[in-house]
Design a protein around this motif. Structure first.
Motif, short mmCIF file in Angstrom:
data_model
loop_
_atom_site.label_atom_id
_atom_site.label_comp_id
_atom_site.label_asym_id
_atom_site.label_seq_id
_atom_site.Cartn_x
_atom_site.Cartn_y
_atom_site.Cartn_z
N THR A 57 0.84 -1.21 0.00
CA THR A 57 0.00 0.00 0.00
C THR A 57 0.87 1.26 0.00
OG1 THR A 57 -1.77 -1.16 1.17
CG2 THR A 57 -1.80 1.24 1.26
N GLN A 58 1.89 1.27 0.83
CA GLN A 58 2.80 2.41 0.86
C GLN A 58 3.51 2.56 -0.48
OE1 GLN A 58 4.96 1.02 4.31
NE2 GLN A 58 4.10 2.64 5.60
N PHE A 59 3.91 1.43 -1.07
CA PHE A 59 4.56 1.46 -2.38
C PHE A 59 3.62 2.04 -3.43
CE2 PHE A 59 5.50 -0.45 -6.49
CZ PHE A 59 6.86 -0.21 -6.61
N ASP A 60 2.38 1.55 -3.45
CA ASP A 60 1.40 2.02 -4.44
C ASP A 60 1.12 3.51 -4.29
OD1 ASP A 60 1.21 -0.54 -5.49
OD2 ASP A 60 -0.63 -1.03 -4.40
N ASN A 61 1.16 4.01 -3.05
CA ASN A 61 0.90 5.43 -2.79
C ASN A 61 2.16 6.28 -2.79
OD1 ASN A 61 -1.93 5.15 -2.43
ND2 ASN A 61 -1.57 4.32 -0.39
N CYS A 62 3.33 5.64 -2.96
CA CYS A 62 4.62 6.34 -2.92
C CYS A 62 4.78 7.16 -1.65
CB CYS A 62 4.79 7.26 -4.14
SG CYS A 62 5.36 6.38 -5.60
N TYR A 63 4.34 6.59 -0.54
CA TYR A 63 4.40 7.34 0.72
C TYR A 63 4.48 6.34 1.87
CZ TYR A 63 3.12 10.79 4.27
OH TYR A 63 3.11 11.60 5.37
N SER A 64 5.47 6.52 2.74
CA SER A 64 5.66 5.57 3.84
C SER A 64 4.95 5.98 5.12
CB SER A 64 7.14 5.40 4.13
OG SER A 64 7.67 6.59 4.69
N ASP A 65 4.28 7.12 5.11
CA ASP A 65 3.60 7.61 6.32
C ASP A 65 4.58 7.77 7.48
OD1 ASP A 65 1.13 7.46 4.97
OD2 ASP A 65 0.86 5.39 5.61
N TYR A 66 5.86 7.99 7.15
CA TYR A 66 6.93 8.08 8.17
C TYR A 66 6.98 6.83 9.03
CZ TYR A 66 6.77 12.88 6.64
OH TYR A 66 6.77 14.02 5.86
N ASN A 67 6.52 5.72 8.48
CA ASN A 67 6.49 4.47 9.21
C ASN A 67 6.91 3.31 8.29
OD1 ASN A 67 6.06 2.70 11.33
ND2 ASN A 67 3.90 2.42 10.85
N PRO A 68 8.13 3.37 7.72
CA PRO A 68 8.56 2.29 6.84
C PRO A 68 8.88 1.03 7.64
CG PRO A 68 10.36 3.79 7.20
CD PRO A 68 9.15 4.40 7.86
#
Length: 103
Positions: free
Chosen positions: A53-64
């Protein structure tokens, strides 16, 4: 005199047993690949291992899942799919991301 079990020689039974072991054992091999996104010199760059999900959104939510920032990162991936993005804002959207499918 050859020892037999149920009419089959002992040597044949041993050979069949070894063949069975070879067939059921999974062949495990490893390899090291140099991937450009994991080798960088700019101290501002970081590589983040993320969820799909983070990959698809290009965003790690500061929680990789994990962050790599040495510039010479070595990553051991397990069997399956692993996702990585560049932590610099907008760079993932420009293509700085990679999916690794290890079989």
């Amino acid at each position: 005199m050859t020892l037999t079990i149920f009419g089959v020689s002992k040597n044949a039974i041993v050979a069949i047993g070894l063949l069975y072991v070879l067939i059921i054992c999974e062949n495990a091999q490893g390899a090291e690949y140099v991937v450009g996104v994991f080798k960088y010199s700019n101290p501002l760059f970081k590589v983040e291992q993320v969820t799909k999900t983070q990959f698809d959104n290009c965003y790690s939510d500061y929680n990789p899942i994990k962050t790599y920032d040495s510039g010479h990162d070595k990553v051991k991936v397990e069997k399956g799919t692993t996702y990585f993005i560049c932590a610099v804002p907008d760079y993932c959207g420009y293509g700085m991301r990679i999916v690794i499918n290890a079989t």
